[in-house]
Design a protein around this motif. Structure first.
Motif, PDB file in Angstrom:
ATOM      1  N   ARG A 188      -0.478   5.674 -12.439  1.00 47.23           N
ATOM      2  CA  ARG A 188      -0.457   4.218 -12.367  1.00 47.23           C
ATOM      3  C   ARG A 188       0.904   3.787 -11.820  1.00 47.23           C
ATOM      4  N   GLU A 189       0.877   2.894 -10.836  1.00 48.62           N
ATOM      5  CA  GLU A 189       2.093   2.368 -10.217  1.00 48.62           C
ATOM      6  C   GLU A 189       1.978   0.847 -10.223  1.00 48.62           C
ATOM      7  N   LYS A 190       2.751   0.207 -11.081  1.00 47.14           N
ATOM      8  CA  LYS A 190       2.672  -1.245 -11.265  1.00 47.14           C
ATOM      9  C   LYS A 190       1.240  -1.636 -11.610  1.00 47.14           C
ATOM     10  N   GLU A 191       0.579  -2.458 -10.794  1.00 47.14           N
ATOM     11  CA  GLU A 191      -0.774  -2.935 -11.133  1.00 47.14           C
ATOM     12  C   GLU A 191      -1.885  -2.069 -10.573  1.00 47.14           C
ATOM     13  N   VAL A 224       0.875  -1.165   0.000  1.00 48.33           N
ATOM     14  CA  VAL A 224       0.000   0.000   0.000  1.00 48.33           C
ATOM     15  C   VAL A 224       0.915   1.218   0.000  1.00 48.33           C
ATOM     16  N   PHE A 225       0.706   2.089  -0.939  1.00 50.94           N
ATOM     17  CA  PHE A 225       1.536   3.285  -1.058  1.00 50.94           C
ATOM     18  C   PHE A 225       1.035   4.342  -0.077  1.00 50.94           C
ATOM     19  N   LEU A 233       5.577  12.622 -13.025  1.00 48.55           N
ATOM     20  CA  LEU A 233       5.743  12.556 -11.578  1.00 48.55           C
ATOM     21  C   LEU A 233       6.801  11.500 -11.294  1.00 48.55           C
ATOM     22  N   ARG A 234       8.012  11.934 -11.157  1.00 51.12           N
ATOM     23  CA  ARG A 234       9.159  11.025 -10.948  1.00 51.12           C
ATOM     24  C   ARG A 234       9.156   9.870 -11.953  1.00 51.12           C
ATOM     25  N   GLY A 235       8.978  10.222 -13.218  1.00 49.96           N
ATOM     26  CA  GLY A 235       9.041   9.248 -14.293  1.00 49.96           C
ATOM     27  C   GLY A 235       7.730   8.569 -14.627  1.00 49.96           C
ATOM     28  N   ALA A 271      -6.368   1.224  -6.342  1.00 43.49           N
ATOM     29  CA  ALA A 271      -7.172   0.072  -6.736  1.00 43.49           C
ATOM     30  C   ALA A 271      -6.581  -0.556  -7.985  1.00 43.49           C
ATOM     31  N   ALA A 272      -6.791  -1.847  -8.117  1.00 39.73           N
ATOM     32  CA  ALA A 272      -6.320  -2.558  -9.297  1.00 39.73           C
ATOM     33  C   ALA A 272      -7.172  -2.238 -10.520  1.00 39.73           C
ATOM     34  N   LYS A 273      -8.362  -1.693 -10.312  1.00 43.89           N
ATOM     35  CA  LYS A 273      -9.254  -1.312 -11.406  1.00 43.89           C
ATOM     36  C   LYS A 273      -9.045   0.171 -11.717  1.00 43.89           C
ATOM     37  N   GLY A 274      -8.849   0.489 -12.995  1.00 48.67           N
ATOM     38  CA  GLY A 274      -8.510   1.847 -13.396  1.00 48.67           C
ATOM     39  C   GLY A 274      -9.514   2.918 -13.070  1.00 48.67           C
TER      40      GLY A 274
END
Length: 180
Positions: free
Chosen positions: A154-157, A57-58, A130-132, A106-109
């Motif tokens: 988006r960060e990974k999934e 969790v970010f 934002l930082r790449g 969330a995994a859903k966009g």
């Protein structure tokens, strides 16, 4: 009909209504018992992670003056897709208890939790790095006309969104502190 009989009938009726309410409350809990990973509120961060098995969790390491860790509310689900909503209450004068920042992933966009904070009017929208990562910043106001901003990337999934009653510069600092 005697008074004693009427009193007994009233008491029996009240007991029946109480049993009905308890039964309906019990039926309401059945889905939560059967599926422990449906959307619900958690007491703390560790309880949520242990219950749902969501490991990553970010969370921000920077908080503006009115906000601090831990969140005042954590709502999460494991199914149909993992989603975590963290609510942060304001601590400023006259704002105590008011949710002023929400971070959700969330995994859903298209996941949008709704709730106590909404960006109801968007005045400006811009994409930037934002930082790449490609992020979208939206600036506008909430339902009360108070300035409100939202940043998503988006960060990974997972899709991460930070929504707050903050100036865009402060919001970007929060978002950047979530990326290591």
């Amino acid at each position: 009909m005697s008074t004693k009989r009427m009193a007994f009938g009233s008491l029996a009726f009240a007991a029946g209504v109480a049993l009905l309410i308890i039964g309906l409350k019990g039926l309401n809990w059945l889905p939560l018992i059967a599926q422990n990973d449906l959307m619900r509120r958690y007491g703390d961060f560790e309880e949520m992670q242990t219950s749902l098995g969501i490991r990553q969790v970010f969370v921000p390491s920077y908080f503006p003056e009115d906000f601090r860790w831990p969140p005042t509310g954590i709502i999460a689900q494991g199914k149909p897709y993992p989603a975590v909503i963290m609510e942060f209450g304001r601590s400023g004068e006259g704002k105590a208890g008011e949710v002023g920042m929400m971070i959700y992933q969330a995994a859903k966009g298209g996941f949008s939790p709704g709730g106590p904070l909404e960006l109801s009017r968007v005045r400006e929208r811009a994409s930037f790095s934002l930082r790449g990562r490609t992020a979208t910043l939206e600036v506008g106001s909430d339902e009360n006309g108070e300035p409100c901003s939202r940043i998503s990337w988006r960060e990974k999934e997972v899709r991460i969104t930070v929504l707050a009653r903050l100036a865009p510069v402060e919001l970007m600092k929060v978002a950047e502190s979530m990326l290591r």
